[in-house]
Design a protein around this motif. Sequence first.
Motif, PDB file in Angstrom:
ATOM      1  N   LEU A 129     -10.268   6.509   0.078  1.00  0.00           N
ATOM      2  CA  LEU A 129      -8.839   6.210   0.106  1.00  0.00           C
ATOM      3  C   LEU A 129      -8.397   5.679  -1.252  1.00  0.00           C
ATOM      4  O   LEU A 129      -9.171   5.045  -1.968  1.00  0.00           O
ATOM      5  CB  LEU A 129      -8.533   5.151   1.171  1.00  0.00           C
ATOM      6  N   HIS A 130      -7.125   5.912  -1.586  1.00  0.00           N
ATOM      7  CA  HIS A 130      -6.594   5.452  -2.866  1.00  0.00           C
ATOM      8  C   HIS A 130      -5.286   4.695  -2.654  1.00  0.00           C
ATOM      9  O   HIS A 130      -4.389   5.173  -1.957  1.00  0.00           O
ATOM     10  CB  HIS A 130      -6.360   6.626  -3.808  1.00  0.00           C
ATOM     11  N   SER A 131      -5.186   3.532  -3.268  1.00  0.00           N
ATOM     12  CA  SER A 131      -3.978   2.723  -3.240  1.00  0.00           C
ATOM     13  C   SER A 131      -3.343   2.731  -4.627  1.00  0.00           C
ATOM     14  O   SER A 131      -3.783   3.453  -5.528  1.00  0.00           O
ATOM     15  CB  SER A 131      -4.321   1.292  -2.832  1.00  0.00           C
TER      16      SER A 131
ATOM     17  N   GLY B 246      -3.073   6.190  -6.343  1.00  0.00           N
ATOM     18  CA  GLY B 246      -2.353   6.259  -5.082  1.00  0.00           C
ATOM     19  C   GLY B 246      -0.990   5.596  -5.194  1.00  0.00           C
ATOM     20  O   GLY B 246      -0.674   4.932  -6.181  1.00  0.00           O
ATOM     21  N   LYS B 247      -0.180   5.761  -4.165  1.00  0.00           N
ATOM     22  CA  LYS B 247       1.164   5.174  -4.159  1.00  0.00           C
ATOM     23  C   LYS B 247       1.340   4.111  -3.079  1.00  0.00           C
ATOM     24  O   LYS B 247       2.367   3.445  -3.043  1.00  0.00           O
ATOM     25  CB  LYS B 247       2.207   6.287  -3.945  1.00  0.00           C
TER      26      LYS B 247
ATOM     27  N   GLU C 295       0.061  -1.137   3.463  1.00  0.00           N
ATOM     28  CA  GLU C 295       0.489   0.136   4.060  1.00  0.00           C
ATOM     29  C   GLU C 295      -0.717   0.950   4.518  1.00  0.00           C
ATOM     30  O   GLU C 295      -0.689   1.561   5.591  1.00  0.00           O
ATOM     31  CB  GLU C 295       1.313   0.919   3.035  1.00  0.00           C
ATOM     32  N   ILE C 296      -1.766   0.954   3.723  1.00  0.00           N
ATOM     33  CA  ILE C 296      -2.968   1.701   4.101  1.00  0.00           C
ATOM     34  C   ILE C 296      -3.593   1.104   5.356  1.00  0.00           C
ATOM     35  O   ILE C 296      -3.998   1.831   6.273  1.00  0.00           O
ATOM     36  CB  ILE C 296      -3.969   1.715   2.937  1.00  0.00           C
ATOM     37  N   ALA C 297      -3.695  -0.211   5.396  1.00  0.00           N
ATOM     38  CA  ALA C 297      -4.302  -0.858   6.563  1.00  0.00           C
ATOM     39  C   ALA C 297      -3.508  -0.548   7.832  1.00  0.00           C
ATOM     40  O   ALA C 297      -4.090  -0.281   8.897  1.00  0.00           O
ATOM     41  CB  ALA C 297      -4.386  -2.361   6.341  1.00  0.00           C
ATOM     42  N   ALA C 298      -2.180  -0.570   7.749  1.00  0.00           N
ATOM     43  CA  ALA C 298      -1.361  -0.254   8.927  1.00  0.00           C
ATOM     44  C   ALA C 298      -1.576   1.188   9.375  1.00  0.00           C
ATOM     45  O   ALA C 298      -1.698   1.465  10.579  1.00  0.00           O
ATOM     46  CB  ALA C 298       0.112  -0.499   8.603  1.00  0.00           C
TER      47      ALA C 298
ATOM     48  N   ARG D 224      -1.011   9.311  -1.003  1.00  0.00           N
ATOM     49  CA  ARG D 224       0.406   8.973  -0.885  1.00  0.00           C
ATOM     50  C   ARG D 224       0.988   9.732   0.309  1.00  0.00           C
ATOM     51  O   ARG D 224       0.357  10.651   0.835  1.00  0.00           O
ATOM     52  CB  ARG D 224       1.164   9.379  -2.157  1.00  0.00           C
ATOM     53  N   ASP D 225       2.197   9.365   0.708  1.00  0.00           N
ATOM     54  CA  ASP D 225       2.886  10.112   1.758  1.00  0.00           C
ATOM     55  C   ASP D 225       3.115  11.538   1.257  1.00  0.00           C
ATOM     56  O   ASP D 225       3.490  11.737   0.097  1.00  0.00           O
ATOM     57  CB  ASP D 225       4.221   9.456   2.087  1.00  0.00           C
TER      58      ASP D 225
END
Length: 508
Positions: A199-201, A206-207, A212-215, A365-366
């Motif tokens: 995963l990338h934040s 990432g964006k 947001e990723i955890a949710a 990202r979305d």
Amino acid sequence: MCNDEHAQHAMDRRGLLVTGAAAALTLGTVSFAYAAPNEGAPANSEPSEVVRGTLPPGSPDFVYLPVEIPKGVREIHVAYSYERPVVPPGTQGNALDIGIFDERGTALGGKGFRGWSGGARTEFFIRADEATPGYIPGPVRAGTWYIALGPYTVSPQGLAYEVTITLRYGAPGKTPEPVYPPERAKGRGRAWYRGDCHLHSWYSDGKRTPAEIAALARAAGLDFINTSEHNTHSAHAHWADQAGDDLLILTGEEVTTRNGHVVALGTDPGTFVDWRYRARDNRFGHYAREIRRAGGLVVPAHPHATCIGCNWKFGFGEADAVEVWNGPFTPDDEVSLQSWDNTLVASVRSGKRWTPAMGNSDAHRDPDPIGTPQTVVLADDLTREAILEGIRAGRSYVAESKAVSLSFSAAGGRGRHAGIGERLHVDPDDPVTVRLEVAGAPGCSVRFVTDQGVLHTAALPASGAGTVEWGTTAQYAAYVRAEVRRPPAVPVLPGALAAFTNPVFLGG
């Protein structure tokens, strides 16, 4: 100020440095006139220096720009830009990455790393109490720092760049003590746990924020995730608030070399893994061992991806697992799956260790979905140690979402039984029954794959829930693994995966 001619002269004079890693070039040093405001600079000055130059095609992987940092600096700020000329179709354009090393130097595997943003940002800052995502906060100590430029691709016209370095003086501030996620969540004892380990934040390219990723991970039904930013561990200290009884957060890195990417999965928090080498440099084995010494797993990522620098060239001898399904299922995932299956055949013939498979979303990202796919691991509990042991042992399957669940096993005489990643000890001619239970896969079919190829297929009921059994022997099949497939888009080709398992081995 450094002009074009000075920068180019430095390139000619210093030349290439080859130190057992990727070739590097060091430019001339940038110096500032004043050590501190009380030594001649105006009290509120923010001195800047600008460096311009052009990198030719065939430039080395890394170009280091030394910067002399005087005493009394509170913050260093770096901004950069580069030209993107039009190139003919099929020709690589310009792409320039950036990062920085402090006064401890640029030695491979050294202590000087202070951050990397690749091509995701045009500027960054570092000071004691804070830094741009991707960078490590801490004192800006006096000495020679090194801005690292990475010419990822260079157009035929060359790569013209400009780097602006700005210093801000003042009291340094205090560096916060990092707080890392706990290594244990409230599990269900020995059970199947769902995770996404790639995963990338916004701490790399990432964006999304960690929150947001955890949710999204919780909404995807995940029990664990692994942070995996490109070439930086800066995110590790920013995930503790997102962990909870229901979500285990592991720390890692996507080690993004020019010859492939590898996920360092579940390393000790604060672990940095260097990436500045190619397959020909013979350094990967050293860093694979560094990942394991830090308690993590070595997982080559998307090994047959077609992006520049993504295709895996280091071999799989050091791999603890391999990511054969990356994001929504595509043809390169099919190639990765078949390539991995070939390694299973080779391990059976040689008697050597086999490499388990896993799948991850690589979401940035979305609208990238988190948990598509997800690796479902049989572990003794929801802890870092237990999850990594389950992945390493191959006690796992991969599913496209939380809706899909599998149970796969093989049974022989006298009550003998083996599950995913295990071995059923039977004589060569003893009858074996392979059984797959599926839920959540409407419209799909099942394939049993062995070292001899696909030996059994069956359609699932319209509901997507059902059981498929098949009889074989260890003489006929050295291993069996299961695939759940969507209907084919092209009649002669297999459909996209909805799920697949690691193998059950048969025989002695």
